[in-house]
Design a protein around this motif. Structure first.
Motif, PDB file in Angstrom:
ATOM      1  N   UNK A 162      11.570   3.350   4.207  1.00  0.00           N
ATOM      2  CA  UNK A 162      10.459   3.972   3.499  1.00  0.00           C
ATOM      3  C   UNK A 162      10.220   5.349   4.100  1.00  0.00           C
ATOM      4  N   UNK A 163       9.595   6.280   3.363  1.00  0.00           N
ATOM      5  CA  UNK A 163       9.357   7.604   3.956  1.00  0.00           C
ATOM      6  C   UNK A 163       8.683   7.470   5.330  1.00  0.00           C
TER       7      UNK A 163
ATOM      8  N   UNK B  59       6.541   9.152   7.018  1.00  0.00           N
ATOM      9  CA  UNK B  59       5.094   9.338   7.161  1.00  0.00           C
ATOM     10  C   UNK B  59       4.332   8.061   6.777  1.00  0.00           C
ATOM     11  N   UNK B  60       4.862   7.323   5.821  1.00  0.00           N
ATOM     12  CA  UNK B  60       4.205   6.075   5.416  1.00  0.00           C
ATOM     13  C   UNK B  60       4.328   5.030   6.525  1.00  0.00           C
TER      14      UNK B  60
ATOM     15  N   UNK C  51       1.281   3.379   8.714  1.00  0.00           N
ATOM     16  CA  UNK C  51       1.068   1.937   8.823  1.00  0.00           C
ATOM     17  C   UNK C  51       1.036   1.510  10.295  1.00  0.00           C
TER      18      UNK C  51
ATOM     19  N   UNK D 107      -4.424  10.835   0.934  1.00  0.00           N
ATOM     20  CA  UNK D 107      -3.472  10.155   0.043  1.00  0.00           C
ATOM     21  C   UNK D 107      -2.615   9.163   0.832  1.00  0.00           C
ATOM     22  N   UNK D 108      -2.078   9.622   1.965  1.00  0.00           N
ATOM     23  CA  UNK D 108      -1.235   8.727   2.759  1.00  0.00           C
ATOM     24  C   UNK D 108      -2.026   7.548   3.326  1.00  0.00           C
TER      25      UNK D 108
ATOM     26  N   UNK E  59      -2.404   5.044   0.570  1.00  0.00           N
ATOM     27  CA  UNK E  59      -1.114   4.387   0.301  1.00  0.00           C
ATOM     28  C   UNK E  59      -0.678   3.498   1.456  1.00  0.00           C
TER      29      UNK E  59
ATOM     30  N   UNK F  14      -7.414  12.718  -4.380  1.00  0.00           N
ATOM     31  CA  UNK F  14      -6.522  13.053  -3.265  1.00  0.00           C
ATOM     32  C   UNK F  14      -5.045  12.887  -3.627  1.00  0.00           C
ATOM     33  N   UNK F  15      -4.762  12.346  -4.807  1.00  0.00           N
ATOM     34  CA  UNK F  15      -3.363  12.227  -5.272  1.00  0.00           C
ATOM     35  C   UNK F  15      -3.146  13.176  -6.456  1.00  0.00           C
TER      36      UNK F  15
ATOM     37  N   UNK G  72       5.879  -0.795   0.390  1.00  0.00           N
ATOM     38  CA  UNK G  72       6.383   0.363   1.140  1.00  0.00           C
ATOM     39  C   UNK G  72       7.837   0.686   0.783  1.00  0.00           C
ATOM     40  N   UNK G  73       8.624  -0.334   0.513  1.00  0.00           N
ATOM     41  CA  UNK G  73      10.032  -0.095   0.194  1.00  0.00           C
ATOM     42  C   UNK G  73      10.249   0.077  -1.313  1.00  0.00           C
TER      43      UNK G  73
ATOM     44  N   UNK H 116       5.077   2.031  -3.646  1.00  0.00           N
ATOM     45  CA  UNK H 116       4.223   2.832  -2.754  1.00  0.00           C
ATOM     46  C   UNK H 116       5.059   3.870  -1.998  1.00  0.00           C
TER      47      UNK H 116
ATOM     48  N   UNK I  14       4.615   8.023  -2.081  1.00  0.00           N
ATOM     49  CA  UNK I  14       4.534   8.873  -0.885  1.00  0.00           C
ATOM     50  C   UNK I  14       5.595   9.977  -0.965  1.00  0.00           C
TER      51      UNK I  14
ATOM     52  N   UNK J 262       4.558  12.632  -3.506  1.00  0.00           N
ATOM     53  CA  UNK J 262       3.525  13.546  -2.987  1.00  0.00           C
ATOM     54  C   UNK J 262       4.143  14.532  -2.006  1.00  0.00           C
ATOM     55  N   UNK J 263       5.032  14.021  -1.141  1.00  0.00           N
ATOM     56  CA  UNK J 263       5.686  14.897  -0.161  1.00  0.00           C
ATOM     57  C   UNK J 263       6.487  16.007  -0.848  1.00  0.00           C
TER      58      UNK J 263
END
Lengths: 277, 277
Positions: free
Chosen positions: A10-11, A13-14, A18, A90-91, A94, B70-71, B133-134, B137, B141, B144-145
């Protein structure tokens, strides 16, 4: 906790967001409550591990969302900057969504052999009820609605029973389900958790007045700032302390009625109520 | 959809916010895709109903959160004010949280007799993977990035495969699991859904340029405003249209390889790609 998130594709930053909140120094009260309940039935702790992690994930997501600018707008949590302060709003939203989602994956995907499909389903069903619209999320909505208004003891009880109580009840019930509790034991332990939850919340309100800022990790008096209704406000500080003791006593009475090996649960309940942070 | 939320014992504003977005006129593509896949195996549609609702709940929560200030900071969705415009930001976040949580409850608590515990678990595990996350979501992320930066086709594909693709794949896979698909069928249908998902997203990007505002329910050109990378931007409009057709063809090829009664799925795929909104 950290380990089960770090391998996620996953990215970055996410994942970082977490892990940040999972590792922010929580007391792990909820997983411990679940594992100690399971132990009181003589159950192997490994059987409870995935559910224990799931509950901490749910608790962590709820803190991230509660702290958001549109909710409690908190800058500090457990002495550290809140998630949105570090990763942006936002992060943070999420990361909360991802933790909530992952909590169900932990249980549905658990590979522990003695964790039967029916137990998994029964636990996930209860988890969703405790955490969702009829539980924690409903309590948070009621809490926000009550801000700045004057509410009575019954409404205050409703808020706390939903916002924190249901999830504490879930911990004990999940431990009991995993430990093959009878209906009667499940019912006594639910009573135990309900009274413990109320006492826990009263203690929280008391700490917001009497607590040591360095120990609780956030400014004291924040309830007053937010014009929140609290037990001390409705009952006086002395009255709140007495109510807290009453609920602790009721909780321990229900625990004894469950006829399990309850020494450690009793110790844990006393710790929860007498904690300084 | 509405019915399963209206009976909830929860603060009225939360229930209203949940119902508002569930009833905001979505195309129900995802539940239909799931139910049609199940039907292509000759399965009874009732077996898929709780999962079909769950997927629409997840999709709805994701739209509510995506629209937040925020998104994407959208004021309109399907021609109506977005959830936070009507109920405020805090309630919108919490309505999303509640819908996400409830989606798992719908499956774990499903009382449909032929919905076996192992199918429920397998479907919930896949749902959490696709939505979390995978999956979705993580895609949000990454999206947005990427805003305001210049990304290549591979990165764009990653974003869409996660943000919308995984959940579409889940719909088809869940329908196939419920229909007792073989491993080979599951694999062909996953290919079908993957290519369909890409074509779907390209079509979305094209509609943002060529679409009729009244039909799509939001201003056209919003991708340009947000400086989002799109297929037409990377491939030209003509190139994007060609790519869309290519993926539709690949998707239909994989569908035929699955050896199921595929007429209605094929019709649905064509509708998805040729839609005007």
């Amino acid at each position: 906790m950290k380990k089960s998130v770090e391998h996620l594709t996953t990215p970055k930053v996410l994942r970082d967001a977490m892990v940040y909140s999972l590792e922010a120094g929580g007391k792990r009260l909820r997983p411990i409550l679940l594992l100690e309940t399971l132990r009181s039935f003589g159950g192997e702790w490994q059987l409870g591990m995935d559910t224990a992690c799931a509950i901490e994930f749910i608790h962590t997501y709820s803190l991230i969302h509660d702290d958001l600018p549109s909710m409690d707008d908190d800058d500090l949590r457990r002495g550290k900057p809140t998630n949105h302060k570090v990763f942006g709003e936002a992060n943070a939203i999420l990361a909360g969504d991802a933790l909530l989602t992952y909590s169900f994956q932990l249980i549905a995907g658990s590979t522990y052999p003695n964790f039967s499909p029916n137990k998994k389903l029964s636990i996930m069903n209860e988890l969703a009820q405790s955490a969702g619209a009829e539980g924690m999320v409903g309590g948070q909505v009621a809490d926000i609605e009550a801000e700045g208004t004057s509410i009575d003891l019954e409404q205050l009880q409703f808020i706390h029973d939903h916002k924190t109580g249901k999830l504490l009840q879930f911990c004990v019930r999940a431990g009991a389900i995993l430990g093959d509790a009878t209906e009667k034991q499940l019912s006594s332990l639910t009573q135990f958790a309900t009274h413990l939850g109320i006492a826990f919340q009263i203690r929280d309100d008391i700490l917001d007045i009497e607590g040591d800022e360095a120990k609780i990790g956030k400014p004291v008096g924040s309830d007053t700032t937010l014009q929140k209704s609290t037990y001390p406000k409705l009952l006086t500080l002395e009255g709140a302390k007495q109510k807290c003791e009453e609920h602790l006593a009721l909780s321990l009475k229900a625990l004894r009625e469950a006829s399990v090996s309850s020494e450690r649960l009793e110790e844990l309940a006393r710790f929860i109520i007498q904690r300084e942070y």
